[in-house]
Design a protein around this motif. Sequence first.
Motif, PDB file in Angstrom:
ATOM      1  N   VAL A 113      39.808  45.778  29.017  1.00  0.00           N
ATOM      2  CA  VAL A 113      39.370  46.364  30.294  1.00  0.00           C
ATOM      3  C   VAL A 113      40.338  45.937  31.401  1.00  0.00           C
ATOM      4  O   VAL A 113      40.717  46.749  32.255  1.00  0.00           O
ATOM      5  N   SER A 117      42.619  48.324  33.680  1.00  0.00           N
ATOM      6  CA  SER A 117      42.593  48.193  35.135  1.00  0.00           C
ATOM      7  C   SER A 117      44.015  48.096  35.693  1.00  0.00           C
ATOM      8  O   SER A 117      44.345  48.718  36.706  1.00  0.00           O
ATOM      9  N   LYS A 175      36.936  54.656  34.562  1.00  0.00           N
ATOM     10  CA  LYS A 175      35.521  54.379  34.263  1.00  0.00           C
ATOM     11  C   LYS A 175      35.173  54.816  32.843  1.00  0.00           C
ATOM     12  O   LYS A 175      34.472  54.103  32.113  1.00  0.00           O
ATOM     13  N   GLU A 178      36.804  52.393  30.418  1.00  0.00           N
ATOM     14  CA  GLU A 178      36.125  51.099  30.493  1.00  0.00           C
ATOM     15  C   GLU A 178      34.820  51.151  29.691  1.00  0.00           C
ATOM     16  O   GLU A 178      34.520  50.257  28.895  1.00  0.00           O
TER      17      GLU A 178
END
Length: 184
Positions: A113, A117, A175, A178
């Motif tokens: 993650v 990011s 999103k 993730e």
Amino acid sequence: MFDTKPYEDKMAQALDHFQDELKKVRTGRAHAGMLDGVMVEVYGARMPLNQVANVTAPEAQMLLVTPFDPSNITAIAAAIRDNQSLGFNPSDDGRVVRVPVPALTEERRKQLVKQVSEKSEEARIAMRTIRQDALKDAKRMKDTKELGEDDFKRVEKEVDSLMSDIQKRIEELFKTKEKDVLTI
């Protein structure tokens, strides 16, 4: 007149690059794109895996690599094993290479993650750079009187609108990825 099309194209290319980078991030489920970056030494040259073999994902935790030329099977298995970023341990049976995809640990999921990011932040930085280039070119045209004040404001609004649309898209992709990574 100022043309924003080249900047739209650059933003679209940066978004495509971001999507390609996201595909490389493992989610715990096997998919053929996981081996896209693997280069195989065959016929005296380095070639992408997809040019020397067919990659399929017959089940959620297994990749199957079927070489076009069976004599390349050991080179393919070695190339997959040597790619440390993947962390796979392939086995071959003389006809196909089986690549088991291990399940992700919680710690590894969090690392992924974080990696996603960072990739999304790189995409945002690329977008801001393209925006700055567009505005700089528009300002230069305004200073040389090729573009009026109203046209400059219109270009600024158009670029900012395009920028916010792509930023939303990047956020949606982030999103989704993730959620994908954190889903067990």
